[in-house]
Design a protein around this motif. Structure first.
Motif, mmCIF file in Angstrom:
data_model
loop_
_atom_site.group_PDB
_atom_site.id
_atom_site.type_symbol
_atom_site.label_atom_id
_atom_site.label_comp_id
_atom_site.label_asym_id
_atom_site.label_seq_id
_atom_site.Cartn_x
_atom_site.Cartn_y
_atom_site.Cartn_z
ATOM 1 N N GLN A 67 0.807 -1.219 0.000
ATOM 2 C CA GLN A 67 0.000 0.000 0.000
ATOM 3 C C GLN A 67 0.840 1.268 0.000
ATOM 4 O O GLN A 67 0.341 2.346 -0.320
ATOM 5 N N THR A 68 2.127 1.181 0.333
ATOM 6 C CA THR A 68 3.001 2.355 0.331
ATOM 7 C C THR A 68 3.529 2.681 -1.058
ATOM 8 O O THR A 68 4.139 3.734 -1.250
ATOM 9 N N SER A 69 3.303 1.802 -2.007
ATOM 10 C CA SER A 69 3.861 1.950 -3.354
ATOM 11 C C SER A 69 2.919 2.812 -4.186
ATOM 12 O O SER A 69 2.077 2.318 -4.931
ATOM 13 N N VAL A 70 3.077 4.126 -4.047
ATOM 14 C CA VAL A 70 2.183 5.068 -4.717
ATOM 15 C C VAL A 70 2.989 6.064 -5.538
ATOM 16 O O VAL A 70 4.181 6.266 -5.312
ATOM 17 N N ILE A 71 2.302 6.688 -6.475
ATOM 18 C CA ILE A 71 2.919 7.685 -7.348
ATOM 19 C C ILE A 71 2.096 8.968 -7.307
ATOM 20 O O ILE A 71 0.871 8.931 -7.445
ATOM 21 N N GLY A 72 2.775 10.102 -7.128
ATOM 22 C CA GLY A 72 2.130 11.395 -7.248
ATOM 23 C C GLY A 72 1.330 11.841 -6.045
ATOM 24 O O GLY A 72 1.066 11.070 -5.119
ATOM 25 N N PRO A 73 0.912 13.108 -6.039
ATOM 26 C CA PRO A 73 0.190 13.677 -4.897
ATOM 27 C C PRO A 73 -1.160 13.029 -4.642
ATOM 28 O O PRO A 73 -1.683 13.105 -3.531
ATOM 29 N N ARG A 74 -1.736 12.401 -5.644
ATOM 30 C CA ARG A 74 -3.007 11.702 -5.450
ATOM 31 C C ARG A 74 -2.814 10.267 -4.965
ATOM 32 O O ARG A 74 -3.788 9.535 -4.801
ATOM 33 N N LYS A 75 -1.583 9.875 -4.794
ATOM 34 C CA LYS A 75 -1.246 8.564 -4.219
ATOM 35 C C LYS A 75 -1.849 7.417 -5.025
ATOM 36 O O LYS A 75 -2.430 6.484 -4.487
ATOM 37 N N VAL A 76 -1.677 7.483 -6.329
ATOM 38 C CA VAL A 76 -2.139 6.410 -7.207
ATOM 39 C C VAL A 76 -1.230 5.199 -7.030
ATOM 40 O O VAL A 76 -0.004 5.308 -7.073
ATOM 41 N N THR A 77 -1.806 4.038 -6.807
ATOM 42 C CA THR A 77 -1.027 2.827 -6.608
ATOM 43 C C THR A 77 -0.072 2.599 -7.775
ATOM 44 O O THR A 77 -0.458 2.701 -8.936
ATOM 45 N N CYS A 78 1.175 2.280 -7.465
ATOM 46 C CA CYS A 78 2.204 2.123 -8.488
ATOM 47 C C CYS A 78 1.817 1.072 -9.525
ATOM 48 O O CYS A 78 2.005 1.275 -10.725
ATOM 49 N N ALA A 79 1.272 -0.057 -9.080
ATOM 50 C CA ALA A 79 0.871 -1.101 -10.021
ATOM 51 C C ALA A 79 -0.207 -0.595 -10.968
ATOM 52 O O ALA A 79 -0.148 -0.814 -12.186
ATOM 53 N N ASP A 80 -1.214 0.095 -10.430
ATOM 54 C CA ASP A 80 -2.264 0.661 -11.278
ATOM 55 C C ASP A 80 -1.689 1.665 -12.272
ATOM 56 O O ASP A 80 -2.070 1.704 -13.443
ATOM 57 N N SER A 81 -0.767 2.489 -11.778
ATOM 58 C CA SER A 81 -0.163 3.519 -12.623
ATOM 59 C C SER A 81 0.601 2.918 -13.795
ATOM 60 O O SER A 81 0.445 3.341 -14.951
ATOM 61 N N LEU A 82 1.443 1.919 -13.509
ATOM 62 C CA LEU A 82 2.267 1.340 -14.567
ATOM 63 C C LEU A 82 1.432 0.536 -15.553
ATOM 64 O O LEU A 82 1.728 0.498 -16.745
ATOM 65 N N LEU A 83 0.382 -0.091 -15.072
ATOM 66 C CA LEU A 83 -0.542 -0.766 -15.989
ATOM 67 C C LEU A 83 -1.214 0.247 -16.913
ATOM 68 O O LEU A 83 -1.392 -0.005 -18.112
ATOM 69 N N SER A 84 -1.577 1.393 -16.380
ATOM 70 C CA SER A 84 -2.215 2.433 -17.186
ATOM 71 C C SER A 84 -1.286 2.987 -18.254
ATOM 72 O O SER A 84 -1.741 3.515 -19.271
ATOM 73 N N LEU A 85 0.016 2.874 -18.009
ATOM 74 C CA LEU A 85 1.002 3.325 -18.994
ATOM 75 C C LEU A 85 1.333 2.249 -20.024
ATOM 76 O O LEU A 85 2.213 2.425 -20.853
ATOM 77 N N GLY A 86 0.643 1.103 -19.945
ATOM 78 C CA GLY A 86 0.817 0.048 -20.936
ATOM 79 C C GLY A 86 1.960 -0.891 -20.672
ATOM 80 O O GLY A 86 2.359 -1.655 -21.567
ATOM 81 N N LEU A 87 2.503 -0.883 -19.449
ATOM 82 C CA LEU A 87 3.596 -1.796 -19.137
ATOM 83 C C LEU A 87 3.059 -3.200 -18.877
ATOM 84 O O LEU A 87 1.911 -3.380 -18.472
ATOM 85 N N ASN A 88 3.927 -4.178 -19.098
ATOM 86 C CA ASN A 88 3.523 -5.585 -18.975
ATOM 87 C C ASN A 88 3.774 -6.083 -17.553
ATOM 88 O O ASN A 88 4.752 -6.787 -17.273
ATOM 89 N N ILE A 89 2.891 -5.706 -16.651
ATOM 90 C CA ILE A 89 2.990 -6.185 -15.265
ATOM 91 C C ILE A 89 2.273 -7.529 -15.212
ATOM 92 O O ILE A 89 1.074 -7.625 -15.453
ATOM 93 N N LYS A 90 3.006 -8.577 -14.880
ATOM 94 C CA LYS A 90 2.472 -9.933 -14.941
ATOM 95 C C LYS A 90 2.011 -10.463 -13.592
ATOM 96 O O LYS A 90 1.103 -11.287 -13.533
ATOM 97 N N LYS A 91 2.653 -10.023 -12.515
ATOM 98 C CA LYS A 91 2.250 -10.522 -11.195
ATOM 99 C C LYS A 91 2.787 -9.616 -10.104
ATOM 100 O O LYS A 91 3.686 -8.799 -10.323
ATOM 101 N N ILE A 92 2.207 -9.775 -8.919
ATOM 102 C CA ILE A 92 2.577 -9.003 -7.744
ATOM 103 C C ILE A 92 3.120 -9.954 -6.682
ATOM 104 O O ILE A 92 2.590 -11.039 -6.471
ATOM 105 N N PHE A 93 4.184 -9.524 -5.999
ATOM 106 C CA PHE A 93 4.658 -10.213 -4.805
ATOM 107 C C PHE A 93 4.342 -9.323 -3.606
ATOM 108 O O PHE A 93 4.703 -8.142 -3.589
ATOM 109 N N GLY A 94 3.667 -9.887 -2.602
ATOM 110 C CA GLY A 94 3.284 -9.106 -1.440
ATOM 111 C C GLY A 94 4.070 -9.483 -0.205
ATOM 112 O O GLY A 94 4.242 -10.671 0.095
ATOM 113 N N PRO A 95 4.570 -8.497 0.586
ATOM 114 C CA PRO A 95 5.335 -8.767 1.809
ATOM 115 C C PRO A 95 4.409 -8.940 3.011
ATOM 116 O O PRO A 95 3.190 -9.120 2.856
#
Length: 409
Positions: A67-95
Motif C-alpha cells: 500500500q506504500t507503493s504510490v505515485i504522485g500527490p493523489r497517491k495512485v497505486t504504483c501497479a495501477d499507474s504502470l498498468l495504465s502506462l501500458g507496461l507488462n505487469i504480470k504478477k505481484i509479490f506481497g510482503p
C-alpha cells in the motif's frame, strides 16, 4: 479489465512534467522559496516515471509492492499507474501485511488474485519468504517499491534479501524505486550477532541502520550476504533532493500499526518492547506511542486498554486489561534525531519499575535485540552509558562499512 479513465490522464500528466535527471522536482509541485533560497521537494524514485518507464517497455515485469507503493500527490497505486502506462505487469509479490497492507502483524497471507487489477498476488509472508523459480518464470525484471522505516527488524528488508537472492539465481534484474528513510539520521543499537539470525534480523547491522532500501540492497550485494555469494543485478532510481538528515513525512502508513508520524519516529526505540510482557498499544488506535502493563498500576497514572482490532491486532498483548505506563504522544522526537540515538532509557526504566522481573522479557527479545548481551546488561542493572559503550566498536565498524554503499549524504 477496464481501467478508470482518470488513472490514464493522471499518469499522462505526471509523465509530461519535465525531468532531466534523478534530481527533478516532485511532479506537480514547484520548487519552494524559503528565506531567499530555492529548495526542492524530496521526490521518491517511483514518482520519477520518465527515468524508468521507457526502460520497462516491452519487458515482462513482476512487482514487489504494497500500500506504500504510490505515485504522485493523489497517491495512485504504483501497479495501477504502470498498468495504465501500458507496461507488462504480470504478477505481484506481497510482503508482510499483504499487497494492499490490510493484514495484521505476523498474520500468514495466502496467494490470491487482486480484485482491482486481476493480477495474481504471490505472498512472500505465507508458505515461503522467497520467490520460487516457477514464480519468476517468464519474468524479465522485478520492480521493488516499498516504503521502509530503517529498522533491522522491520521485515521489508528481509523480503528484499530473499527477492534479491531469487533474482540472482534466476538471472533477473531487480529495479529498485528508492524511497527516503524517515529515520535516516539514526545509526544506533547493538549490532546483530548472526548466531541469532531470523526473519526479523538477517544481517550484522544495528537496530537503526540509517540507509534507504537502495543503499541497503547495495550492501547486501557488496558484503556477499546472499546464499552462495550470488550477486543480484541492480538498477536503482534514486530519491531526488534527499539527505539522510532530512525530515520526511510518509505519504502512506507503512503498516497498520505504524499509523502516525510519531509512531514511525518512535519505532526504532519502542519495538524492543515487543520482546517483553508490556503492551506497546497494539489493540488501540495509538500503537507505538504508549507503553504499559496492568502490573504497573500505582507507579504510573497514564492508562490504556488494548482490545481486538481487525486488520491491526486481533489478539494484542494484555487484551481487555487496563495497562498503566508511559504516554509518548507528545514526546519530542527531534531529540532522537539530534542525538542520533535510539532511546534506551524507557526500557531500563520500565524494567526497574516492573514488579515481576522474572517475566519481564520473553524469548522474542533475543531475536529483536540480536544479541544475548542487552538483556543481561539490563538485568544486571547496567547504566545506559555502560550499555552504549558496549555497542561502540560494532557501530564504528558498521558505519565504515555503510559508507561504501551510500547514495545520499
Amino acid at each position: 479489465m477496464m481501467r478508470p479513465k482518470y488513472f490514464s490522464l493522471l499518469i499522462l500528466i505526471i509523465c509530461l512534467i519535465p525531468c532531466t535527471s534523478v534530481t527533478c522536482a516532485k511532479p506537480g509541485k514547484p520548487a519552494k522559496q524559503t528565506g531567499g533560497k530555492i529548495t526542492k521537494d524530496i521526490t521518491p524514485g517511483a514518482d520519477q516515471t520518465r527515468l524508468y518507464v521507457s526502460y520497462l517497455k516491452g519487458k515482462n515485469a513482476a512487482m514487489v509492492v504494497n500500500q506504500t507503493s504510490v505515485i504522485g500527490p493523489r497517491k495512485v497505486t504504483c501497479a495501477d499507474s504502470l498498468l495504465s502506462l501500458g507496461l507488462n505487469i504480470k504478477k505481484i509479490f506481497g510482503p508482510e501485511h499483504g499487497f494492499r497492507g490490510n493484514a495484521s502483524n505476523g498474520a500468514t497471507i495466502d496467494d490470491a488474485v487482486d480484485t482491482r487489477t486481476g493480477l495474481p498476488v504471490i505472498s512472500l509472508y505465507g508458505k515461503h519468504f522467497k520467490p520460487t523459480s516457477a514464480d519468476l518464470q517468464g519474468i524479465d525484471v522485478v520492480i521493488f517499491d516499498i516504503q521502509d522505516v530503517g529498522v533491522r527488524f522491520y521485515t521489508y528488508i528481509s523480503t528484499l534479501h530473499y527477492v534479491m537472492e531469487a533474482c540472482a539465481e534466476n538471472n533477473i534484474e531487480l529495479l529498485i524505486l528508492d524511497r527516503p528513510n524517515p529515520n535516516g539520521a539514526i545509526i544506533d543499537g547493538p549490532v546483530l550477532d548472526t548466531a541469532y539470525r531470523s526473519f526479523v534480523g538477517m544481517h550484522p547491522i544495528p537496530v537503526s541502520h540509517g540507509m534507504t532500501i537502495g543503499e541497503y540492497a547495495q550492501m547486501i550485494n557488496g558484503e556477499g550476504w546472499l546464499k552462495n555469494g550470488v550477486q543480484c543485478k541492480l538498477k536503482i532510481i534514486k530519491v531526488a533532493n534527499y539527505k539522510h538528515s532530512a525530515a520526511y513525512v510518509l505519504p502512506v502508513n507503512p503498516s497498520p500499526n505504524l499509523n502516525t508520524v510519531q509512531s514511525v519516529l518512535l519505532y526504532p526505540s519502542i519495538c524492543l518492547f515487543e520482546g517483553t510482557a508490556l503492551s506497546l498499544g497494539r489493540g488501540t488506535m495509538l500503537p507505538f506511542v504508549q507503553i504499559g502493563h496492568p502490573l504497573l498500576k500505582g507507579k504510573y497514572r497514564y492508562s490504556f486498554t488494548p482490545v481486538s482490532l481487525a486488520g491491526m491486532s486481533e489478539d494484542p498483548p494484555q487484551k481487555n486489561k487496563i495497562c498503566y505506563g508511559i504516554d509518548l504522544r507528545n514526546y519530542d522526537t527531534n531529540t532522537l534525531k539530534k542525538s542520533g540515538h535510539i532511546n534506551l532509557a524507557w526500557l531500563i526504566e520500565l524494567y526497574r519499575a516492573f514488579p515481576d522481573k522474572a517475566h519481564f522479557f520473553n524469548a522474542y527479545f533475543l531475536k529483536l535485540a540480536g544479541t544475548e548481551q542487552l538483556r543481561k546488561q539490563i538485568e544486571a542493572g547496567k547504566s545506559e552509558t555502560e550499555i552504549r559503550q558496549s555497542w561502540a566498536a560494532g557501530l564504528t565498524k558498521f558505519k565504515a562499512m555503510r559508507k561504501k554503499y551510500l547514495l545520499y549524504q
